[in-house]
Design a protein around this motif. Sequence first.
Motif, short mmCIF file in Angstrom:
data_model
loop_
_atom_site.label_atom_id
_atom_site.label_comp_id
_atom_site.label_asym_id
_atom_site.label_seq_id
_atom_site.Cartn_x
_atom_site.Cartn_y
_atom_site.Cartn_z
N UNK A 132 0.98 -1.26 0.04
CA UNK A 132 0.14 0.04 0.04
C UNK A 132 0.87 1.28 0.07
N UNK A 133 0.32 2.23 -0.69
CA UNK A 133 1.08 3.66 -0.85
C UNK A 133 0.10 4.69 -0.72
N UNK A 134 0.11 5.55 0.52
CA UNK A 134 -0.78 6.50 0.67
C UNK A 134 -0.06 7.94 0.52
N UNK A 135 -0.64 8.84 -0.10
CA UNK A 135 -0.26 10.31 -0.20
C UNK A 135 -1.16 11.21 0.06
N UNK A 136 -0.91 11.88 1.01
CA UNK A 136 -2.00 12.85 1.55
C UNK A 136 -1.25 14.13 1.80
N UNK A 137 -2.07 15.20 1.63
CA UNK A 137 -1.45 16.80 1.98
C UNK A 137 -1.42 16.88 3.23
N UNK A 138 -0.75 17.99 3.79
CA UNK A 138 -0.88 18.41 5.17
C UNK A 138 -2.14 18.66 5.53
N UNK A 139 -2.66 18.60 6.88
CA UNK A 139 -4.04 18.50 7.37
C UNK A 139 -4.55 19.98 7.09
N UNK A 140 -3.63 20.87 7.31
CA UNK A 140 -4.15 22.53 6.82
C UNK A 140 -3.95 22.81 5.47
N UNK A 141 -3.86 22.03 4.68
CA UNK A 141 -4.07 22.22 3.13
C UNK A 141 -5.37 22.37 2.70
N UNK A 142 -5.69 23.24 1.82
CA UNK A 142 -6.87 23.19 1.23
C UNK A 142 -6.91 22.59 -0.29
N UNK A 143 -8.08 21.72 -0.37
CA UNK A 143 -8.07 20.56 -1.46
C UNK A 143 -9.49 21.24 -2.20
N UNK A 144 -9.29 20.88 -3.49
CA UNK A 144 -10.35 21.25 -4.17
C UNK A 144 -10.00 21.18 -5.72
N UNK A 145 -10.85 21.26 -6.70
CA UNK A 145 -10.51 21.36 -8.14
C UNK A 145 -9.39 22.35 -8.68
N UNK A 146 -8.50 21.69 -9.43
CA UNK A 146 -7.61 22.92 -9.93
C UNK A 146 -8.33 23.57 -10.84
N UNK A 147 -7.93 24.89 -10.74
CA UNK A 147 -8.31 25.97 -11.58
C UNK A 147 -8.36 25.75 -13.06
N UNK A 148 -6.97 25.02 -13.52
CA UNK A 148 -6.64 24.66 -14.76
C UNK A 148 -7.85 23.79 -15.46
N UNK A 149 -8.54 23.06 -14.32
CA UNK A 149 -9.54 21.85 -14.95
C UNK A 149 -10.89 22.67 -15.12
N UNK A 150 -11.00 23.83 -14.98
CA UNK A 150 -12.38 24.40 -15.23
C UNK A 150 -12.29 25.28 -16.55
N UNK A 151 -12.68 24.76 -17.63
CA UNK A 151 -12.59 25.59 -18.86
C UNK A 151 -13.95 26.35 -19.18
N UNK A 152 -13.65 27.36 -20.03
CA UNK A 152 -14.78 28.55 -20.52
C UNK A 152 -15.84 28.54 -19.62
N UNK A 153 -15.53 28.84 -18.41
CA UNK A 153 -16.87 29.35 -17.37
C UNK A 153 -17.28 28.17 -16.83
N UNK A 154 -16.71 26.84 -16.74
CA UNK A 154 -17.35 25.75 -16.04
C UNK A 154 -17.27 26.03 -15.03
N UNK A 155 -18.39 25.28 -14.27
CA UNK A 155 -18.68 25.80 -12.76
C UNK A 155 -18.04 24.32 -12.15
N UNK A 156 -17.31 24.68 -10.84
CA UNK A 156 -16.77 23.40 -10.14
C UNK A 156 -17.91 22.48 -9.79
N UNK A 157 -17.47 21.23 -9.58
CA UNK A 157 -18.47 20.23 -9.00
C UNK A 157 -18.29 20.12 -7.62
#
Length: 79
Positions: free
Chosen positions: A25-50
């Motif tokens: 098993x291999x687990x990769x997690x950010x620091x607990x105080x990190x903010x996670x969410x959709x990358x802005x580069x994935x939102x194209x042409x006014x697409x709304x985040x899910x």
Amino acid sequence: MSNDRYKSVEHCVAVDSSRARISVPLFVNPCFDSVIGPFSQMLKDGEKPVYKHVLFSDYWNYFFRKRPSGKASLDFAKI
């Protein structure tokens, strides 16, 4: 992170009783105080985040309070 653009598969193991199996098993997690969410580069042409941006520690606590149940834990961050 991909705003549902890329789909992951559920973990599945095929058991073969005639051969030994090794799991690494291999687990990769950010620091607990990190903010996670959709990358802005994935939102194209006014697409709304899910998903909304959330503190990783809040997601972590939700995940283990709810008990791991596949992708249902993503509902925590759905908009």
